[in-house]
Scaffold this active site. Structure first.
Site, mmCIF file in Angstrom:
data_model
loop_
_atom_site.group_PDB
_atom_site.id
_atom_site.type_symbol
_atom_site.label_atom_id
_atom_site.label_comp_id
_atom_site.label_asym_id
_atom_site.label_seq_id
_atom_site.Cartn_x
_atom_site.Cartn_y
_atom_site.Cartn_z
ATOM 1 N N GLU A 63 19.255 -6.293 -14.765
ATOM 2 C CA GLU A 63 18.719 -5.021 -15.263
ATOM 3 C C GLU A 63 19.818 -3.970 -15.387
ATOM 4 O O GLU A 63 19.793 -3.145 -16.311
ATOM 5 C CB GLU A 63 17.589 -4.518 -14.358
ATOM 6 C CG GLU A 63 16.367 -5.427 -14.282
ATOM 7 C CD GLU A 63 15.633 -5.586 -15.617
ATOM 8 O OE1 GLU A 63 16.118 -5.105 -16.660
ATOM 9 O OE2 GLU A 63 14.560 -6.213 -15.606
ATOM 10 N N ALA A 64 20.786 -3.999 -14.495
ATOM 11 C CA ALA A 64 21.908 -3.063 -14.609
ATOM 12 C C ALA A 64 22.786 -3.398 -15.812
ATOM 13 O O ALA A 64 23.368 -2.494 -16.426
ATOM 14 C CB ALA A 64 22.737 -3.074 -13.328
#
EC number: 3.2.2.22
Length: 315
Positions: free
Chosen positions: A189-190
């Site tokens: 997600e980062a």
């Protein structure tokens, strides 16, 4: 003749070696800077900048369609930077959509893969299929926590690392589900979202033990990655972008939130293994769906359709 054969074999050996190196990355949690630098290395290796969404040397990247193996490995480093311990965790990630298929304990090279990735293998490992799938629905249920409000810091990642390293067998346990929720957030997600990268990275240099707390807005971004990926390539300076509850009013707003998008018009990005509500971050099933510009706003088609429908009903 022997020279020709030798050169051919050497060529294929070099090509094979390049492919092996290219699919292994390191994500270094030692400091905020090493963490962000590591993310940027991975993004640059698998993505192509969109010139229409670029400012001050920062660009939105789109995942390349790619060739060859669709998997890459992410070796976790720097969780305990002072002692140099905890360096045996490897995540196996699908290249075309950044789905984390499972984790490898490098002390014994056992690859614990989620049930929906039971077909996935990785060189040099022995695969064990877990009893649960990788969907956020399943992981949150088994973990007994919600992603909204989930706290992540160096201490919780250390605990998560130890939980994964001590795991054995096929059961998707509560501790494994919690650990994977945390690691997926600060890796996949980062990689997708600078907003999540920015929220978490500051905790790495904070000696007080402060946590990154995943907000409802962060979760909303992750659940709309596919829709954002379908719409953002059509941004050409419109006043704003609207996708569901998400609104961007400028290029800088886009770049501050999103870093890497799917290639929604390449067939491999649209292949779903489960129902759409299980993997809402996938591209729309119809690869022809694009953004719609209306009143100088770039809309996701379903968002615009819902608003126009409400206006019709209210009138």
């Amino acid at each position: 003749m022997k020279i020709i054969i030798f050169r051919v074999l050497t060529f294929f050996f070099v090509i094979f070696s390049v492919n092996v190196v290219a699919k292994e990355f390191t994500l270094d949690f030692s400091t905020a800077k090493t963490y962000v630098d590591s993310l940027n290395v991975i993004r640059s290796a698998i993505g192509t900048p969109l010139q229409t969404i670029s400012s001050g040397g920062t660009s939105l990247l789109m995942i390349d369609s790619g060739t060859g193996d669709n998997l890459f490995a992410v070796d976790v480093r720097g969780i305990d930077p002072e002692e140099g311990r905890f360096n045996n965790l490897r995540l196996i990630v699908e290249r075309n959509n950044l789905y984390v298929t499972g984790f490898v304990n490098r002390t014994n090279n056992v690859f614990y893969r989620f049930a929906d990735f039971s077909h996935v293998t990785f060189p040099g490992t022995t695969a064990v299929t877990l009893s649960g799938d990788s969907s956020y629905t399943t992981l949150q249920r088994v973990a007994g926590i919600s992603r909204t409000g989930m706290q992540i810091n160096r201490h919780s990642l250390t605990t998560s690392y130890l939980d994964l390293m001590s795991h054995s067998g096929t059961s998707l346990t509560q501790s494994v589900a919690r650990a994977m929720l945390r690691f997926v957030t600060v890796t996949a997600e980062a990689l997708r979202f600078r907003q999540i990268q920015r929220g978490f990275r500051t905790t790495l240099d904070d000696l007080s033990g402060r946590s990154y707390v995943m907000t409802a807005e962060d979760v909303d971004l992750t659940l709309n990655w596919g829709r954002l990926s379908s719409v953002l390539p059509d941004y050409h300076g419109q006043d704003s972008v609207r996708v569901g509850r998400i609104s961007f009013g400028s290029i800088n707003a886009i770049l501050g939130s999103v870093a890497l998008i799917l290639n929604c018009h390449h067939h491999a990005s649209r292949v779903a293994r489960m129902a759409s509500d299980e993997f809402p971050s996938m591209c729309p099933a119809d690869g022809r769906v694009r953004g719609i510009t209306h009143n100088k706003i770039l809309w996701d088609s379903s968002t615009l359709g819902a608003i126009l429908m409400r206006r019709t009903i209210s009138s």
